[in-house]
Structures are given as C-alpha cells and as structure tokens.
Design an enzyme around this catalytic site. Structure first.
Site, PDB file in Angstrom:
ATOM      1  N   VAL A  19       0.828  -1.207   0.000  1.00 43.64           N
ATOM      2  CA  VAL A  19       0.000   0.000   0.000  1.00 43.64           C
ATOM      3  C   VAL A  19       0.870   1.270   0.000  1.00 43.64           C
ATOM      4  CG1 VAL A  19      -1.670   1.307   1.381  1.00 43.64           C
ATOM      5  CG2 VAL A  19      -1.973  -1.139   1.047  1.00 43.64           C
ATOM      6  N   LYS A  49      11.702  -0.755   7.534  1.00 42.68           N
ATOM      7  CA  LYS A  49      12.710  -1.664   8.104  1.00 42.68           C
ATOM      8  C   LYS A  49      13.520  -2.340   6.995  1.00 42.68           C
ATOM      9  CE  LYS A  49       9.342  -5.387   8.872  1.00 42.68           C
ATOM     10  NZ  LYS A  49       8.523  -5.008   7.731  1.00 42.68           N
ATOM     11  N   GLU A 137      -9.255   7.725   5.299  1.00 46.96           N
ATOM     12  CA  GLU A 137     -10.127   7.275   4.198  1.00 46.96           C
ATOM     13  C   GLU A 137      -9.772   5.867   3.732  1.00 46.96           C
ATOM     14  OE1 GLU A 137     -13.042   7.123   2.292  1.00 46.96           O
ATOM     15  OE2 GLU A 137     -12.873   9.292   2.450  1.00 46.96           O
ATOM     16  N   LYS A 213     -14.057  -2.512   9.593  1.00 47.29           N
ATOM     17  CA  LYS A 213     -14.512  -1.489   8.643  1.00 47.29           C
ATOM     18  C   LYS A 213     -15.927  -1.010   8.984  1.00 47.29           C
ATOM     19  CE  LYS A 213     -11.504  -3.459   5.131  1.00 47.29           C
ATOM     20  NZ  LYS A 213     -11.425  -4.535   4.150  1.00 47.29           N
TER      21      LYS A 213
HETATM   22  N1  HSE Z   1      -8.218  -8.278   3.211  1.00 42.62           N
HETATM   23  C1  HSE Z   1      -9.049  -7.214   2.802  1.00 42.62           C
HETATM   24  C2  HSE Z   1     -10.081  -7.695   1.790  1.00 42.62           C
HETATM   25  C3  HSE Z   1      -8.317  -6.060   2.201  1.00 42.62           C
HETATM   26  O1  HSE Z   1     -10.073  -8.851   1.365  1.00 42.62           O
HETATM   27  O2  HSE Z   1     -10.924  -6.894   1.431  1.00 42.62           O
HETATM   28  C4  HSE Z   1      -7.636  -5.212   3.216  1.00 42.62           C
HETATM   29  O3  HSE Z   1      -8.557  -4.675   4.098  1.00 42.62           O
END
Ligand code: HSE
Length: 436
Positions: A19, A49, A137, A213
C-alpha cells in the site's frame, strides 16, 4: 487568487510495502497534477525496516533527495515534514508512531483499520488537542471514497442504515462459489492463488476484517463510537454449495455483509453472510469489488462501489487524504474535521436484532415431519414466509429449507434449538440471515 501555490509541503511515509509503495508511485506519477490542483507535495523521507526495498522504490520511480532510514523517529523529528503517512499495519507500533507524530504537530494519514477501529477515539482526541489532522479514508473499502462522503457530503442528512460488502476476499469466494459452482475450500484456494486471501485467511473469512470497517463506518455515520470488538461476527466457512443454490431458487444471492443501523436510540451492528434479493444493488457487486449501500432520510438510497484493496486504489485514497491535510495546512485550517462522535448510543444486543432467516434442515422424509418443524417455529412466534423440499439426502432423509418472516434473533434461536431436538430431525445444517 490563491497564494499558497508557491508552498511546498514536505511529507514522510512509514512503510513502503504494497500500500505504501502504491501511494509513493501515485505521488511520483501525478506530482505535476497534484501541484496544479493544490501545491507541490514532496516526499522528503521514507522509513522502512527493509532499506533495500525502499531504495529500490525510490530509484525505480526516479525520486530525488528522498532520505531513507529504518527508524521512524527520523521522520517525526524532522521539522520540515508536516504530514506523515503511516502504513505499517498492526496495532502497537503504529499507535506509537501516530501518537508521537500528532504530539509533534504533524498531520497523519493512515490506512490502518485495526488501529482506527480499536483506538480511533484516543488518536482523534490527540489530533484535536494538537490542532492537526488525522485522516483515514483508506482504512475502509480501499479506494472507495466513503469516509469523506459520510463526514462531509452527507453532513446534513440523517443516515439510518449502512450495508457494506467491505471485504474483497469473501466477496471473491462467494462469487466463485455462486458463478463457478466451486466448493468453499476451492474458492478460497483460488482467492489465495490470486493474492486476495492471505495464507492465513482467518481475519477475512471469519469476518474480523469486515468488523473493523463497519465499526469505523458506523462511528462516522451515527456520530457515536463503535469499536471493532463490539461487532458480532459470523464467517462464511459454513456456506455450502447447497445454500448458494437454494438461495438462488428463492431469488437471493449470498453476500458477506457488514450491517449498521441506528434508530436514534441504539446502534445495531453485525457482520455475517446474508441472503439478499437478486434485485438488490449489492447483489450485483461481484468478484473482489466492495460496495457501501447507505439509506438516509434525504438522499434515500445510495451505493458507492469500487476496489476495496490493492496498492493503487488504496494508495489513491491515502493521497486524497494527504492533499486534504496539505490544503488545511495551506489555508491554516488544520484540525478542521476531527472526531465527529458527539453522541453515545448503546449497542443493541444481538438477541434483540430482527431479521428474516433461512434455515436448512436434514430431516426424515415421513408423514408429519414438516408439521413438527412448523410447530417448533410457531411455538416461538416464528412465521414461515416460504418453504421448499427438493433434495433427497438418502433413501430416508430429505432436505427442508424454510425462509421465515422477520423475527427477533433470540426467539428464532429458541425455535432452532427445538427443531434440533426433534426426533425426526437429523441436523440443522445451516441458518443464514435474510436482509432486504
Ligand atoms: N483483506 C481485505 C479484503 C483487504 O479482502 O478486502 C484489506 O482490508
């Protein structure tokens, strides 16, 4: 006439994995566009790292004068840096990085859903105390701009419910099960081969990722803090090909949903697979795509859909936040929108939630069996909406599938217990909520 175009905003990033690498790539590629839209945003420092991976990224993108180190403190103590991107992942280290950055007067942008859904309140309070921004976001549904939509664009509207397909891995698996008739294990393997699912897929398939989420979404939508641990979760591992096929026959798709509702007194929140009508907009969201479906007083029904993960979609959401934070610096309006949780609603107990249910039962194929099941449901005031008996499991057993009318969860579960104890019933194979 804007005067801030001549400003250069220096930023630093901690973590250049998938990301972080995506965010840096977009910043390098769209530097001119971003400068024209706001002002020059310059990546001054990277902390990672893995120094080799950071150097490789910088040289591949032709970035100049970026200082690389393996110590995040170097970013925090650099007085020329005003915005820090944190994309390390996990809880303890990012907590330390973000809180130190905020205390040092840096605005912070993060994609860390684990941290925001568990410690968002503390960190937002810290941002407010220090007059800086904390933006996240990218923590919810990757590239779909939903936090800003809820916090700002819908600020005048009262949101009543949110239903989201907020986990791409489980949506991919359920789509493969439905469209290619794959069993769960094979669909999961395919998701792993394609890089959607982790080697240990627990957090996706058991609903923990979606819980984080929906907790964040519920908090911003209802202005009342919901933490990840408060979200009851149920995974998709028990969904079988039979469930998918029966659901289709009844006119439904099975989707993994994060659901949050608020009636102005309590918040209801949960994550589980559910049958949704094939005509529902969420039923059309396929593969690893995400979607968030909002019902509000004024806009009524709106759906936002797109890629919920991946380097560039998530990187784009991060940079959108960076530009917002930079704009606030240019206009001297830092801390413009921080914590929006002014209310404190209790979370409704799962027992009191009301849904329709699908129940699949392995029962003896004999006279009076259906009546016995109907009686157990009736004893708890559970009314049958549709029923089907099609498949013979063996010479003596058949499968009975029932969809109920809306019922209180605890009442339904008492009926399920009675059904499970019936002499004529071998097993309650699955129960799944039905959402309209
Ligand atoms: N592992 C998550 C998904 C993506 O499959 O949507 C990262 O939040």
């Amino acid at each position: 006439m804007t005067t801030y175009k001549s400003n250069t905003i220096n930023i630093g990033i901690v973590g250049v994995g998938t990301v972080g690498g995506g965010a840096v790539t977009i910043l390098a590629r769209n530097a001119e566009l971003i400068a024209n839209r706001l002002t020059k945003i310059r990546l001054a420092r990277i902390a990672d790292k893995d120094l080799e991976r950071a150097s490789k990224l910088v040289s591949e993108l032709g970035l100049q004068d970026v200082i690389i180190s393996d110590d995040w403190h170097d970013l925090i103590t650099d007085p020329t840096i005003s915005i820090i991107i944190e994309v390390v992942g996990g809880i303890n280290l990012p907590m330390q990085i973000i809180s130190t950055a905020l205390k040092n007067g840096k605005s912070v942008v993060t994609a860390n859903k684990d941290l925001i859904s568990s410690h968002g309140d503390e960190l937002l309070a810290l941002a407010e105390e220090n007059g800086v921004d904390l933006l996240f976001e990218a923590a919810v549904a990757g590239g779909i701009p939903i936090i800003q939509v809820v916090k700002e664009s819908l600020a005048a509207d009262k949101i009543n419910s949110i239903m989201g397909i907020v986990n791409g891995t489980t949506n991919y698996i359920l789509t493969a099960m439905s469209e290619n008739n794959l069993p769960f294990a094979e669909a999961l393997k395919q998701a792993q081969d394609l890089g959607y699912a982790e080697a240990d897929p627990t957090s996706d398939v058991e609903g923990l990722d979606a819980a984080r989420k929906i907790a964040i979404l519920a908090s911003v939508a209802f202005n009342s803090r919901v933490k990840d641990k408060q979200v009851p979760v149920e995974g998709i591992t028990k969904i079988s090909q039979w469930d998918i096929q029966y659901a289709k026959e009844f006119g439904y798709a099975i989707k993994m949903l994060g659901i949050a509702k608020c009636d102005g007194r309590q918040i209801e929140v949960r994550v589980h697979p559910a049958l949704i009508p094939l005509t529902h907009p969420l039923a059309t969201v396929r593969d690893s795509y995400n979607a968030v479906y909002i019902e509000s007083d004024d806009v009524d029904k709106a759906m936002f859909t797109g890629r919920g993960a991946g380097a560039l979609p998530t990187g784009s959401a991060i940079l959108g936040d960076v530009i917002n934070a930079a704009r606030n610096i240019c206009l001297q309006t830092r801390g413009r929108i921080n914590c929006t949780c002014f209310a404190s609603y209790p979370i409704k107990s799962l027992d009191d939630t009301i849904s329709q249910y699908y129940i699949r039962i392995n029962a003896k194929d004999a006279a009076g069996v259906f009546a016995a099941i109907a009686k157990a449901l009736g004893n708890e005031d559970v009314s049958i909406a549709s029923a089907m008996q099609k498949r013979w499991i063996s010479e003596h057993n058949a499968e009975i599938v029932v969809i109920t009318h809306a019922v209180r969860h605890a009442d339904f579960m008492r009926a399920v217990e009675q059904i499970g104890k019936l002499e004529c019933v071998d097993a309650v194979e699955n129960i799944i909520r039905v959402e309209e």
